[in-house]
Design a protein around this motif. Sequence first.
Motif, mmCIF file in Angstrom:
data_model
loop_
_atom_site.group_PDB
_atom_site.id
_atom_site.type_symbol
_atom_site.label_atom_id
_atom_site.label_comp_id
_atom_site.label_asym_id
_atom_site.label_seq_id
_atom_site.Cartn_x
_atom_site.Cartn_y
_atom_site.Cartn_z
ATOM 1 N N THR A 1 -16.692 12.495 15.699
ATOM 2 C CA THR A 1 -17.187 11.918 14.457
ATOM 3 C C THR A 1 -16.106 12.065 13.403
ATOM 4 N N LEU A 2 -15.778 10.949 12.807
ATOM 5 C CA LEU A 2 -14.765 10.988 11.762
ATOM 6 C C LEU A 2 -15.435 11.164 10.397
ATOM 7 N N LYS A 3 -14.659 11.671 9.464
ATOM 8 C CA LYS A 3 -15.209 11.942 8.136
ATOM 9 C C LYS A 3 -15.536 10.654 7.383
ATOM 10 N N ASP A 4 -16.518 10.758 6.525
ATOM 11 C CA ASP A 4 -16.726 9.707 5.537
ATOM 12 C C ASP A 4 -15.634 9.893 4.471
ATOM 13 N N PRO A 5 -15.088 8.798 3.957
ATOM 14 C CA PRO A 5 -14.031 8.945 2.939
ATOM 15 C C PRO A 5 -14.423 9.861 1.770
ATOM 16 N N SER A 6 -15.716 9.963 1.487
ATOM 17 C CA SER A 6 -16.127 10.845 0.382
ATOM 18 C C SER A 6 -15.868 12.316 0.707
ATOM 19 N N GLU A 7 -15.676 12.599 2.008
ATOM 20 C CA GLU A 7 -15.416 13.998 2.408
ATOM 21 C C GLU A 7 -13.929 14.333 2.463
ATOM 22 N N PHE A 8 -13.086 13.363 2.183
ATOM 23 C CA PHE A 8 -11.644 13.616 2.280
ATOM 24 C C PHE A 8 -11.200 14.693 1.281
ATOM 25 N N THR A 9 -10.395 15.616 1.781
ATOM 26 C CA THR A 9 -9.842 16.638 0.880
ATOM 27 C C THR A 9 -8.323 16.512 0.743
ATOM 28 N N LEU A 10 -7.682 15.805 1.648
ATOM 29 C CA LEU A 10 -6.221 15.625 1.582
ATOM 30 C C LEU A 10 -5.859 14.168 1.328
ATOM 31 N N ILE A 11 -6.541 13.260 2.044
ATOM 32 C CA ILE A 11 -6.280 11.827 1.834
ATOM 33 C C ILE A 11 -6.687 11.460 0.411
ATOM 34 N N GLY A 12 -5.789 10.792 -0.267
ATOM 35 C CA GLY A 12 -6.079 10.378 -1.649
ATOM 36 C C GLY A 12 -5.631 11.398 -2.679
ATOM 37 N N LYS A 13 -5.249 12.588 -2.186
ATOM 38 C CA LYS A 13 -4.707 13.607 -3.093
ATOM 39 C C LYS A 13 -3.190 13.607 -2.892
ATOM 40 N N ASN A 14 -2.490 14.037 -3.880
ATOM 41 C CA ASN A 14 -1.033 14.009 -3.763
ATOM 42 C C ASN A 14 -0.516 15.247 -3.050
ATOM 43 N N VAL A 15 -0.718 15.320 -1.721
ATOM 44 C CA VAL A 15 -0.149 16.470 -1.018
ATOM 45 C C VAL A 15 1.368 16.364 -1.118
ATOM 46 N N PRO A 16 2.041 17.509 -1.238
ATOM 47 C CA PRO A 16 3.501 17.452 -1.418
ATOM 48 C C PRO A 16 4.222 16.917 -0.184
ATOM 49 N N ARG A 17 5.286 16.171 -0.435
ATOM 50 C CA ARG A 17 6.104 15.661 0.675
ATOM 51 C C ARG A 17 6.669 16.824 1.470
ATOM 52 N N LEU A 18 6.626 16.696 2.789
ATOM 53 C CA LEU A 18 7.101 17.762 3.663
ATOM 54 C C LEU A 18 8.626 17.881 3.656
ATOM 55 N N ASP A 19 9.301 16.809 3.266
ATOM 56 C CA ASP A 19 10.763 16.819 3.339
ATOM 57 C C ASP A 19 11.428 16.998 1.982
ATOM 58 N N ALA A 20 10.660 17.349 0.957
ATOM 59 C CA ALA A 20 11.243 17.425 -0.396
ATOM 60 C C ALA A 20 12.305 18.526 -0.511
ATOM 61 N N ARG A 21 12.010 19.708 0.022
ATOM 62 C CA ARG A 21 12.958 20.828 -0.130
ATOM 63 C C ARG A 21 14.229 20.626 0.703
ATOM 64 N N PRO A 22 14.102 20.351 2.016
ATOM 65 C CA PRO A 22 15.352 20.160 2.776
ATOM 66 C C PRO A 22 16.199 18.989 2.259
ATOM 67 N N LYS A 23 15.566 18.034 1.602
ATOM 68 C CA LYS A 23 16.336 16.925 1.045
ATOM 69 C C LYS A 23 16.841 17.235 -0.368
ATOM 70 N N SER A 24 16.616 18.463 -0.822
ATOM 71 C CA SER A 24 17.140 18.867 -2.127
ATOM 72 C C SER A 24 18.133 20.012 -2.019
ATOM 73 N N ASN A 25 18.410 20.466 -0.792
ATOM 74 C CA ASN A 25 19.381 21.558 -0.659
ATOM 75 C C ASN A 25 20.433 21.311 0.425
ATOM 76 N N GLY A 26 20.492 20.094 0.911
ATOM 77 C CA GLY A 26 21.543 19.740 1.866
ATOM 78 C C GLY A 26 21.251 20.114 3.306
ATOM 79 N N THR A 27 20.067 20.679 3.579
ATOM 80 C CA THR A 27 19.795 21.097 4.962
ATOM 81 C C THR A 27 19.142 20.005 5.812
#
Lengths: 734, 153
Positions: free
Chosen positions: A198-224
């Motif tokens: 059973t998939l969630k109803d969109p009203s139950e979303f806790t991550l989708i629609g929220k601005n979760v931080p990009r996973l690659d922000a730090r490595p793309k800001s320190n040259g790694t």
Amino acid sequence: MTEQSKFTLPEADRRRFLQGSAAAIAGLVIGFHWAPRGKAAAAAVTDGSIKPLGETMNAFIRISPDNTVTVLSKHLEMGQGTYTGLATIVAEELDADWSQIRTEGAPANAALYANSAFGTIQGTGGSTAIANSFEQLRRAGATARAMLVAAAAAEWKVPPGEITVSKGVVSHAASNRQATFGELAQAAARQMPPTDVTLKDPSEFTLIGKNVPRLDARPKSNGTAQFTLDVKQPGQLTAVLQRPPLFGAKVKRFDATKARAVPGVTHVVQIDNGVAVVAKNFWAASKGREALEIEWDDSAAEKRSTDEILAEYRTLAKTPGKPARKQGDVDAAFAKAAKVVEATYDFPYLAHAPMEPLDCVVRLTADGVEIWAGDQFQTVDQANAARILGIKPEQVKINTLFAGGSFGRRATVQSDYIVEGVQIAKAINGEAPVKLVWTREDDIRGGRYRPMYHHSLAAALDANGMIIGWRHRIVGQSIMAGTPLEPVMVKDGIDHTSVEGAANLPYDIPNMSVELHSTQAGVPVLWWRAVGSTHTAFATEVFLDEIAQATGQDPLTLRRRMLNRHPRHLGALDLAAEKAGWGKPLPAGRSRGIAVHESFNTYVAEVAEVSLQPDGSWRVEKVVAAVDCGIAINPNIITAQVEGGIGYGLTPVLYNGITLNKGAVEQSNFHDYEVLRIDRMPEVEVHIVPSNAAPTGIGEPGVPPLAPAVANALMAATRQKFRSLPLPSKITSA
Amino acid sequence: MAVNFTLNGQPVSLDVDPDMPLLWAVRDEIGLTGSKFGCGMAQCGACTMHVDGEPVRSCSTPLSAVEGQSVTTIEGLQGKVAQAVQDAWVKHEVAQCGYCQSGQIMSAVALLSSNTQPSDDDINEAMQGNICRCATYVRIRSAIHDAAKTLRA
């Protein structure tokens, strides 16, 4: 989507799911073996560290004892934020904590990782990553969650229905027990996947629609962050390739004596596309290439100039083309028109010019070949590499790394840069792994451009200024003709990519004809961020403003009157107009232009505000965009993509495209193929239309409305016509 | 003849072609790959390093030119300006493809090291040598303003 969606997995699919998991494990074990040997291994891991092999829940999810959850992305991360977006979908249904999520590129395996929008091909493009993955990854996440719950229920001997999952913790409240995903992973991986989830109803979303931080922000800001250019395999050599000065020319003979004399040069070899110099480092390879003496056979080469080709296109546009859309009686509409408006528009060849020039690393192995690349078309690249080496596609192992931009360039049906790399590795008998590096000059002069196009439009208007007839002819090269995709993408002589955005024009016009002349030229062409819409949006939306001006109508009102059957176009248009204050007074010297366009099932309207100086110079001060891409997985990434799309779209508005003089490309680097810099970047405001529709793409759709919105703003200010790109840098009075 | 210089605080001696650009010496010979190749002719700024604190385009700087000088790459960035800039880059989620961002950050750190209250024009002047094809310029600007605010606090 107000009701909970329910999926049932038939028995055959369950088996496939399990087999898929097994195949994924095999792939990952191989991956693990090569991982610790080179720094490149870390490239696929967003935080730059190598993860221990965890428990594979299914083809998309691996959970490690250290409680990290790795989402395998079947799509290339080239800046569009897809690693974060895809992981968000998985994490949502898995009820994971965002801090435990990692992403890495999936192996090349079309059986598991095909892009359903491309049929059976694994690849990234057409703004399809989120659209084709949404249900698949929700189901993958929900399935893995159910397996974790089942494992906990078995261990705790409690009914699964009493177990809850939140932020990566599995709990049974009645017995006060809880476990992390990492603790349960091993047992969970042994559970049969459930037959339905059973998939969630969109009203139950806790991550989708929220601005979760990009996973690659730090490595793309320190040259790694690791790109293909950064890969270093033991003993690796670097290759640069001297390609012909004209498209279609071939090597007649060459003398490598001087090149071989350059210290560090190890091999000079001829391949299909030219002569490669292989050396211990880039600098030696590059100096070796300069020392090459090559005589070219240009008997089959394209020798025309772009001016000549365009003149041919203009002549062709005076004759009917193949029908891409035909409705009503266009001739009759023009016969009874109170007024006819006509215009033609020209668009140059454009290079993609991603910041990381094309590159790949190729290592011949005992059982096939291993490739490292910012690979955008894995299945196609596997097939082309296998053909050269006489091996099976599954013997081509591809490690997909971050790509330093692409904008379409890294996905070619011919696998151009991959084929070159493999041919060079083969030519040196696999003596060492080879990194092929294109220089910027190779990139700008290397072809596979957005095709040059000529458009001819005519509108028949009634006495009230309403459009009763529309004739649109498009002239230009087909991207798909002559490729293995032609049978799929070209129907009845119409390459969809040449007419998209024109043949499906949304406006209510009773009599319409959209026609296409597909031309032949020796210049290799390719999809360029937003493909056909990069020219069709300009031709149609600027032409509409010409009609509005010719009939004294407000451009917004004219569009609104013809969009009654297209609520999503209208929704984006109205939101952009409202937020931009359409119709409200502006300071002296300022003007606005508007455009709306759908591409890849995403609807974008943009209002450009332009300032005009007394000397005729001008700049885009601000762009207000409204976008409807269905459910907004990550509004911040959507905003970033529209900002970037506006900036990408502004380059061909301001600066020249690619021109040919007697077949030779006249540009070579960023000094004569200029691109947008920070000083010309406008302020950007992005508004997202709230929606519960299935999510669609955002990598490309921000591009098309920008150029017409800017031209329309200048037209409003000057009452002059702007019928080719780039726009003039100074507007002289008519 | 070896070229001697300081790289990220460590003495380095490289006996290679003295014409080899600093970028390729650091990438291919030393193995630090945070600085990127984008154009090879000082047009795009992806290769930006600091030489004695000043931002330079390392793709067009021969190795011999840094004899006796102090070179800093993205890997060697440290101090409060660097911290403020890199944190602002993460907070504003500046990077898209990320390839040009080492160079962008090197230019931004150089700017804020001498000017903690840059105007938009100051930012244009300091940053227009750095191309970003993803056009992350809106966020580069806001991240620089934000980092400047942090440094002034």
